[in-house]
Design a protein around this motif. Structure first.
Motif, PDB file in Angstrom:
ATOM      1  N   UNK A  57      -7.516  -4.747 -14.810  1.00  0.00           N
ATOM      2  CA  UNK A  57      -8.579  -4.784 -15.825  1.00  0.00           C
ATOM      3  C   UNK A  57      -9.024  -3.419 -16.327  1.00  0.00           C
ATOM      4  N   UNK A  58      -8.920  -2.386 -15.495  1.00  0.00           N
ATOM      5  CA  UNK A  58      -9.469  -1.080 -15.861  1.00  0.00           C
ATOM      6  C   UNK A  58      -8.400  -0.107 -16.348  1.00  0.00           C
ATOM      7  N   UNK A  59      -7.161  -0.601 -16.518  1.00  0.00           N
ATOM      8  CA  UNK A  59      -6.059   0.242 -16.991  1.00  0.00           C
ATOM      9  C   UNK A  59      -6.069   0.266 -18.523  1.00  0.00           C
ATOM     10  N   UNK A  60      -6.253   1.428 -19.102  1.00  0.00           N
ATOM     11  CA  UNK A  60      -6.344   1.527 -20.564  1.00  0.00           C
ATOM     12  C   UNK A  60      -5.263   2.398 -21.195  1.00  0.00           C
ATOM     13  N   UNK A  61      -4.552   3.188 -20.410  1.00  0.00           N
ATOM     14  CA  UNK A  61      -3.518   4.065 -20.973  1.00  0.00           C
ATOM     15  C   UNK A  61      -2.216   3.885 -20.219  1.00  0.00           C
ATOM     16  N   UNK A  62      -1.129   3.707 -20.977  1.00  0.00           N
ATOM     17  CA  UNK A  62       0.218   3.705 -20.417  1.00  0.00           C
ATOM     18  C   UNK A  62       1.007   4.804 -21.114  1.00  0.00           C
ATOM     19  N   UNK A  63       1.600   5.689 -20.333  1.00  0.00           N
ATOM     20  CA  UNK A  63       2.475   6.720 -20.867  1.00  0.00           C
ATOM     21  C   UNK A  63       3.894   6.503 -20.371  1.00  0.00           C
ATOM     22  N   UNK A  64       4.839   6.359 -21.294  1.00  0.00           N
ATOM     23  CA  UNK A  64       6.247   6.183 -20.942  1.00  0.00           C
ATOM     24  C   UNK A  64       6.903   7.554 -20.977  1.00  0.00           C
ATOM     25  N   UNK A  65       7.344   8.025 -19.830  1.00  0.00           N
ATOM     26  CA  UNK A  65       7.845   9.396 -19.711  1.00  0.00           C
ATOM     27  C   UNK A  65       9.159   9.568 -20.458  1.00  0.00           C
ATOM     28  N   UNK A 109      -5.963  -2.371  -4.261  1.00  0.00           N
ATOM     29  CA  UNK A 109      -6.484  -1.008  -4.428  1.00  0.00           C
ATOM     30  C   UNK A 109      -6.732  -0.683  -5.897  1.00  0.00           C
ATOM     31  N   UNK A 110      -5.828  -1.118  -6.769  1.00  0.00           N
ATOM     32  CA  UNK A 110      -5.993  -0.840  -8.205  1.00  0.00           C
ATOM     33  C   UNK A 110      -7.167  -1.632  -8.766  1.00  0.00           C
ATOM     34  N   UNK A 111      -7.252  -2.906  -8.412  1.00  0.00           N
ATOM     35  CA  UNK A 111      -8.339  -3.736  -8.925  1.00  0.00           C
ATOM     36  C   UNK A 111      -9.702  -3.237  -8.460  1.00  0.00           C
ATOM     37  N   UNK A 112      -9.770  -2.702  -7.233  1.00  0.00           N
ATOM     38  CA  UNK A 112     -11.035  -2.212  -6.681  1.00  0.00           C
ATOM     39  C   UNK A 112     -11.314  -0.760  -7.080  1.00  0.00           C
ATOM     40  N   UNK A 113     -10.489  -0.252  -8.002  1.00  0.00           N
ATOM     41  CA  UNK A 113     -10.679   1.089  -8.565  1.00  0.00           C
ATOM     42  C   UNK A 113     -10.589   2.177  -7.494  1.00  0.00           C
ATOM     43  N   UNK A 114      -9.712   1.949  -6.530  1.00  0.00           N
ATOM     44  CA  UNK A 114      -9.438   2.961  -5.519  1.00  0.00           C
ATOM     45  C   UNK A 114      -8.281   3.854  -5.952  1.00  0.00           C
ATOM     46  N   UNK A 115      -7.745   3.592  -7.147  1.00  0.00           N
ATOM     47  CA  UNK A 115      -6.624   4.347  -7.711  1.00  0.00           C
ATOM     48  C   UNK A 115      -7.000   4.754  -9.128  1.00  0.00           C
ATOM     49  N   UNK A 116      -6.704   6.002  -9.474  1.00  0.00           N
ATOM     50  CA  UNK A 116      -6.963   6.490 -10.836  1.00  0.00           C
ATOM     51  C   UNK A 116      -5.701   6.495 -11.694  1.00  0.00           C
ATOM     52  N   UNK A 117      -4.586   6.885 -11.068  1.00  0.00           N
ATOM     53  CA  UNK A 117      -3.331   7.059 -11.810  1.00  0.00           C
ATOM     54  C   UNK A 117      -2.211   6.327 -11.083  1.00  0.00           C
ATOM     55  N   UNK A 118      -1.520   5.463 -11.808  1.00  0.00           N
ATOM     56  CA  UNK A 118      -0.375   4.733 -11.263  1.00  0.00           C
ATOM     57  C   UNK A 118       0.889   5.355 -11.843  1.00  0.00           C
ATOM     58  N   UNK A 119       1.856   5.630 -10.982  1.00  0.00           N
ATOM     59  CA  UNK A 119       3.167   6.116 -11.424  1.00  0.00           C
ATOM     60  C   UNK A 119       4.183   5.092 -10.948  1.00  0.00           C
ATOM     61  N   UNK A 120       4.930   4.490 -11.879  1.00  0.00           N
ATOM     62  CA  UNK A 120       5.775   3.380 -11.457  1.00  0.00           C
ATOM     63  C   UNK A 120       7.090   3.274 -12.168  1.00  0.00           C
ATOM     64  N   UNK A 121       7.992   2.526 -11.526  1.00  0.00           N
ATOM     65  CA  UNK A 121       9.274   2.142 -12.126  1.00  0.00           C
ATOM     66  C   UNK A 121       9.114   0.744 -12.717  1.00  0.00           C
ATOM     67  N   UNK A 122      10.221   0.034 -12.912  1.00  0.00           N
ATOM     68  CA  UNK A 122      10.169  -1.232 -13.642  1.00  0.00           C
ATOM     69  C   UNK A 122       9.325  -2.303 -12.950  1.00  0.00           C
ATOM     70  N   UNK A 123       9.022  -2.139 -11.662  1.00  0.00           N
ATOM     71  CA  UNK A 123       8.237  -3.194 -11.015  1.00  0.00           C
ATOM     72  C   UNK A 123       6.815  -3.244 -11.560  1.00  0.00           C
ATOM     73  N   UNK A 124       6.341  -2.191 -12.236  1.00  0.00           N
ATOM     74  CA  UNK A 124       4.986  -2.245 -12.799  1.00  0.00           C
ATOM     75  C   UNK A 124       4.944  -3.111 -14.053  1.00  0.00           C
ATOM     76  N   UNK A 125       6.098  -3.548 -14.536  1.00  0.00           N
ATOM     77  CA  UNK A 125       6.135  -4.389 -15.742  1.00  0.00           C
ATOM     78  C   UNK A 125       6.114  -5.867 -15.421  1.00  0.00           C
ATOM     79  N   UNK A 126       5.997  -6.236 -14.142  1.00  0.00           N
ATOM     80  CA  UNK A 126       6.202  -7.622 -13.722  1.00  0.00           C
ATOM     81  C   UNK A 126       4.933  -8.464 -13.754  1.00  0.00           C
ATOM     82  N   UNK A 127       4.189  -8.433 -14.831  1.00  0.00           N
ATOM     83  CA  UNK A 127       3.085  -9.362 -14.991  1.00  0.00           C
ATOM     84  C   UNK A 127       1.785  -8.975 -14.324  1.00  0.00           C
TER      85      UNK A 127
END
Length: 740
Positions: free
Chosen positions: A563-571, A541-559
């Motif tokens: 390609x279209x993700x340009x901003x990461x905000x650490x809360x 879904x993320x690769x096909x640009x069906x998602x605009x905003x991802x909200x995640x815990x530590x599993x989003x750091x796993x490699x």
């Protein structure tokens, strides 16, 4: 009991000796192998899987190395009952079991149990019946167009399963039965199907850049030497470390040896598996906790028979029965997920190096943020090093900025600062993807009563209950206890007085929906991404640009590669720095660097915002300036004088009991019997940070020594001096990575 085909005299590599007894190690928490009598006519060698009596039941064990006890009287011996028709356990794996047991101070039988994790695999797969052309069909047998199509499919002489044959010939199963009755076809045993297709080392993969090719050459050479080596493969996020160690796997395959890749979260590695298929043309064998019992059985057997050339797995994959292991890769070697904290307590990264040494294999430890232990081993020359300094394909590292929450705090009741809100809005307006990272599941980490201040606590643990608002429940993330959100405070009885304190990802989701109602939002946490299928769907879904905003815990750091993700905000960038954990700063910088590395991995530049109350902290400064090497040098300088790891040794004793007084007495006795001497120090006993866990009261003692002092003899002597009551458990953790 899982059985198998039992044979007498079925082991062909020659008897151990003429003595009619052998040692058999059982997969039980027992300290030693037991002696058994060998019946006449049965030849046994070390490694054979055997059925033996134990008490009033039968159990499966392994004929172990060493001489039986000659002093044990004959009338105390019982007979080996049968030998199982399974590949014997290799000498390398037996030595590994003994080594792990000695290092971790665990019973060898408990370690053996991990190496026999699929006991049903000791039974050979049942042969499957099919059909083939009759060798001597009767003269004059009637043939029809349908029967002729069946005979054409069987013209190559190979047997086919009934369903497959009927489908290939386009006939009904009744046609096959009629042909059998007419003598045109006859039953035949099917050849065993190959469960795992062989990866092609020469399958065309992605083009490597000059630096990647040089790194790949070094790893290929290490594999080609057919001897033990350890190489630390480092490089910035997105530099192509995976593609580089794929070339080491290819070299291993060309030399006919097996390869093992350990991943910290194999169930969440959908993108990694796609990259493997793209490089080798087929999928690898998998090993993790979510496999069905049938798949585990088939995979274990395929590994033992050498029919699984590449296996990708979680830490337990180290104990599978590879007949000729040529390469072990530990990806994200810094991850604490490689430490097993229950049962046999071991670190898979360190044990991977040991298994590679015993197997005369190459070991590759890969990470953008290597552990201080591995970095120190590389600096001292124990490990070779290969470094990739730049992102592949010309992509730049993201710009990292610290947002000082003391100067620009969020609005009251909110958790995203004006700077982060503006950055996310601008990113979404450009049609790019953004990510908000907070390493906290649920809605809020704490719930209290606004009337009396009572905090809702787990009844089984020293831990606050975490609110999960979507499920209308409170949950303990340590023992799993769940209860509904109360209508009234359990302490003072005030109705509707409980309020959530602090944010979890669900609360960030609530805020994001209010700020950007049109955005398509995906939450990535262990609650919402429970396994491989969900992980693959989320990545797609993320690769096909069906998602605009991802909200995640530590599993989003796993490699992940988005390609279209340009901003990461650490809360909350300060979250991991609280408490007195020795490795708190190291872990925080590793996690945040990995999360930051998700941004700007292709042509569009990336940006990272760290919300912090301490922008001057060395962790924040290292991330902002991109100087992790200087941070790790400073971290090393801080640990070296006190002989803290990796410049000294640690071992923990965790005393626990449902009876608090029993735990205190045993901890006190251990404290009084603690070892001493130059270079040896014991801290404690003291209540563990989680003083109650799953209903058990916990006390900790910590043994610290110089690097040149072995802790195992000290621990064994220490534990021998104290009698531990039956209602008290003492767990030994050599080289602890956590201190809860």
């Amino acid at each position: 009991m899982a059985g198998g085909k039992r044979t007498r005299g079925g082991v062909t590599t020659g008897p151990v000796a003429a003595a009619p007894r052998v040692r058999v190690l059982l997969p039980l928490p027992l300290g030693n192998a037991y002696d058994y009598r060998v019946p006449e006519g049965l030849a046994l060698t070390p490694g054979a899987f055997v059925v033996v009596p134990l008490g009033g039941r039968e159990t499966i064990g392994v004929v172990w190395d060493g001489e039986p006890d000659p002093g044990l009287s004959e009338n105390r011996l019982r007979n080996v009952q049968a030998v199982l028709d399974a590949p014997p356990m290799t000498a390398v794996l037996r030595r590994f079991v003994d080594w792990v047991a000695a290092y971790t101070l665990s019973p060898p039988g408990a370690v053996l149990r991990m190496a026999m994790s699929a006991p049903s695999a000791l039974e050979p797969p049942a042969p499957q019946a099919g059909w083939r052309r009759a060798a001597a069909p009767p003269a004059g047998a009637r043939t029809t167009p349908m029967r002729r199509r069946v005979l054409e499919v069987l013209a190559d002489g190979a047997a086919r399963a009934g369903g497959e044959l009927a489908e290939a010939a386009g006939v009904a199963p009744a046609v096959l039965r009629g042909m059998a009755d007419a003598g045109l076809i006859e039953p035949a045993l099917m050849p065993r199907r190959r469960l795992f297709a062989a990866p092609d080392p020469d399958h065309p993969g992605p083009a490597l850049g000059p630096e990647q090719r040089e790194a790949a050459d070094a790893l290929r050479a290490a594999v080609a030497r057919h001897g033990f080596s350890t190489t630390l493969l480092t490089g910035v996020t997105g530099s192509g470390k995976t593609e580089v160690y794929f070339e080491a796997i290819a070299e291993c395959l060309r030399r006919g040896r097996q390869a093992l890749v350990l991943l910290p979260e194999i169930a969440l590695s959908a993108q990694w598996l796609d990259r493997f298929r793209a490089r080798f043309g087929v999928a690898p064998a998998l090993w993790h906790s979510e496999l069905t019992s049938r798949t585990r059985r088939e995979t274990w057997r395929a590994v033992a028979e050498g029919a699984a050339p590449v296996l990708v797995g979680a830490r337990s994959a180290l104990f599978l029965p590879y007949p000729d292991l040529g390469l072990i890769v530990v990806d994200e070697e810094h991850e604490t997920a490689f430490k097993q904290e229950e049962g046999v307590v071991y670190h898979a990264r360190d044990m991977a190096v040991v298994r590679a040494r015993l197997s005369e294999a190459a070991c590759v430890l890969a990470s953008a943020t290597p552990s201080l232990e591995s970095a120190t081993n590389a600096q001292t020359g124990r490990y070779a090093t290969v470094h990739l300094p730049a992102r592949h394909g010309g992509a730049e590292m993201p710009a990292v900025e610290a947002v000082d929450l003391r100067r620009t705090p969020p609005e009251r009741g909110r958790f995203l600062s004006p700077a982060l809100v503006a950055a996310v809005g601008e990113t979404l307006d450009r049609g790019e993807q953004a990510m908000l990272f907070l390493n906290r599941r649920g809605y809020a980490p704490m719930t209290l009563c606004r009337t009396c201040g009572h905090r809702l606590r787990c009844p089984n643990c020293t831990a606050w209950l975490v609110e999960h608002r979507a499920q209308r429940r409170l949950q303990c993330h340590h023992c799993g206890h769940v209860e509904p959100i109360p209508e009234a405070c359990p302490e003072c009885g005030s109705a509707h007085s409980t309020v959530p304190i602090g944010p979890g990802v669900e609360r960030v989701l609530e805020e994001a929906r209010a700020l950007w109602p049109e955005a398509r939002v995906l939450v990535m946490a262990s609650d919402t991404i429970p396994g491989p299928a969900a992980a693959a769907a989320a990545a797609k879904a993320i690769q096909h640009r069906e998602v605009d905003l991802i909200i995640g815990t530590q599993i989003v750091a796993k490699g992940w590669h988005f390609p279209h993700l340009t901003l990461v905000g650490v809360v909350d960038a300060d979250l991991g720095l609280a408490g007195g954990d020795l490795r708190a700063a190291e872990r925080t910088v590793q996690l945040l660097h990995q999360v930051a590395g998700r941004a700007g991995r292709e042509e569009r530049p990336g940006r990272v915002l760290l919300q912090t109350f301490a922008p001057e902290h060395p962790v924040m400064q290292a991330l902002v300036h991109g100087d992790l090497e200087a941070f790790m040098e400073a971290e090393a300088d801080g640990r070296r004088p006190g002989h803290w790891p990796p410049f000294g040794r640690l071992a923990a004793l965790i005393v626990s009991s449902e009876d608090e007084r029993a735990a205190d007495r045993t901890a006190r006795d251990l404290g009084l019997a603690a070892p001493g001497g130059e270079g040896v120090e014991v801290l404690g006993p003291a209540p563990a940070p989680l003083a109650i866990l799953r209903g058990r009261h916990r006390r900790r003692l910590l043994l610290k020594t110089r690097r040149d002092i072995a802790v195992q003899p000290l621990l064994e002597d220490w534990l021998d001096k104290v009698e531990v009551p039956g209602n008290v458990r003492v767990q030994v953790d050599v080289d602890p990575v956590g201190f809860l």
